[in-house]
Design a protein around this motif. Structure first.
Motif, PDB file in Angstrom:
ATOM      1  N   TRP A   1      37.595  11.745  34.982  1.00 27.80           N
ATOM      2  CA  TRP A   1      37.546  10.577  35.847  1.00 27.80           C
ATOM      3  C   TRP A   1      36.362   9.709  35.438  1.00 27.80           C
ATOM      4  CZ3 TRP A   1      39.621  15.043  37.673  1.00 27.80           C
ATOM      5  CH2 TRP A   1      40.785  14.945  38.429  1.00 27.80           C
ATOM      6  N   ARG A   2      36.629   8.441  35.291  1.00 28.63           N
ATOM      7  CA  ARG A   2      35.559   7.485  35.017  1.00 28.63           C
ATOM      8  C   ARG A   2      35.735   6.328  35.989  1.00 28.63           C
ATOM      9  NH1 ARG A   2      37.396   9.394  30.276  1.00 28.63           N
ATOM     10  NH2 ARG A   2      35.885  10.465  28.963  1.00 28.63           N
ATOM     11  N   PHE A   3      34.665   5.762  36.391  1.00 23.88           N
ATOM     12  CA  PHE A   3      34.717   4.704  37.384  1.00 23.88           C
ATOM     13  C   PHE A   3      33.988   3.486  36.841  1.00 23.88           C
ATOM     14  CE2 PHE A   3      34.978   8.828  39.349  1.00 23.88           C
ATOM     15  CZ  PHE A   3      36.138   8.702  40.112  1.00 23.88           C
ATOM     16  N   PRO A   4      34.725   2.629  36.123  1.00 21.38           N
ATOM     17  CA  PRO A   4      34.082   1.488  35.474  1.00 21.38           C
ATOM     18  C   PRO A   4      33.561   0.433  36.460  1.00 21.38           C
ATOM     19  CG  PRO A   4      36.451   1.378  35.203  1.00 21.38           C
ATOM     20  CD  PRO A   4      36.148   2.694  35.861  1.00 21.38           C
ATOM     21  N   ALA A   5      34.134   0.362  37.634  1.00 24.44           N
ATOM     22  CA  ALA A   5      33.673  -0.621  38.620  1.00 24.44           C
ATOM     23  C   ALA A   5      32.727   0.081  39.592  1.00 24.44           C
ATOM     24  CB  ALA A   5      34.860  -1.211  39.371  1.00 24.44           C
ATOM     25  N   PHE A   6      31.587  -0.523  39.848  1.00 20.46           N
ATOM     26  CA  PHE A   6      30.638   0.069  40.770  1.00 20.46           C
ATOM     27  C   PHE A   6      31.145  -0.069  42.205  1.00 20.46           C
ATOM     28  CE2 PHE A   6      28.143  -1.479  37.126  1.00 20.46           C
ATOM     29  CZ  PHE A   6      27.671  -0.261  36.665  1.00 20.46           C
TER      30      PHE A   6
END
Length: 176
Positions: A151-156
């Motif tokens: 899982w990666r979360f590019p948007a803060f």
């Protein structure tokens, strides 16, 4: 069947088939039963597996007493708690988890595990739960991982970084 009926009382779901007696059908979609509440309860790591037979017998005893108290006739083809209509199951569980009930701790534990099965699929690997269409993760729109299973979360979350990245952080996000 009794444990399924209890879990369904905590997080209701749709009947799995027209002749499903444990799941009352008080809600649409999958509830705690489809989410695997009984599997979670029977997992040794949960720490309650050894007491499930006793809790089941006690719950059915409470259901018989409740039915007698309210003049309800129970279907003898299913366990007493399963034979109760959903509103009576709910009223009985409310009584069992109320402050001061001498068995409260056991019933609260079953309640927590029923919620945990729905909210997290704690008895399964998250990737497996998502692939299987776990109803709780689906209901809360739990995001799917990237193609590599991470899982990666590019948007803060707050629209901005909360802190600057440490200068020695590796490209994979680990401290050097």
């Amino acid at each position: 069947m009794t444990l399924e009926a209890f879990a369904d009382t905590i997080v209701p779901g749709a009947k799995r088939s027209p002749d499903d007696r444990a799941v009352a059908g008080a809600s649409e979609g999958g509830g705690a039963v489809v989410a695997g509440a009984v599997d979670l309860l029977e997992t040794p790591a949960a720490g309650v597996a050894e007491g499930l037979d006793s809790l089941t017998q006690m719950l059915n005893g409470h259901a018989r007493d409740y039915a007698a108290e309210h003049g309800l006739e129970l279907d003898e083809d299913v366990p007493p708690f399963v034979a109760l209509a959903f509103e009576h199951r709910t009223a009985l569980v409310a009584r069992l988890v109320a402050p001061g009930h001498p068995e409260k701790d056991g019933w609260v534990a079953l309640t927590l595990f029923s919620n945990m099965a729905f909210d997290t699929g704690a008895h399964m690997h998250t990737l497996d739960a998502i692939a299987a269409g776990h109803p709780g993760l689906k209901a809360m729109k739990f995001s799917k991982p990237d193609a590599d299973g991470l899982w990666r979360f590019p948007a803060f979350t707050y629209g901005r970084p909360l802190a600057r990245k440490h200068p020695d952080t590796t490209p994979s996000g680990n401290p050097a």
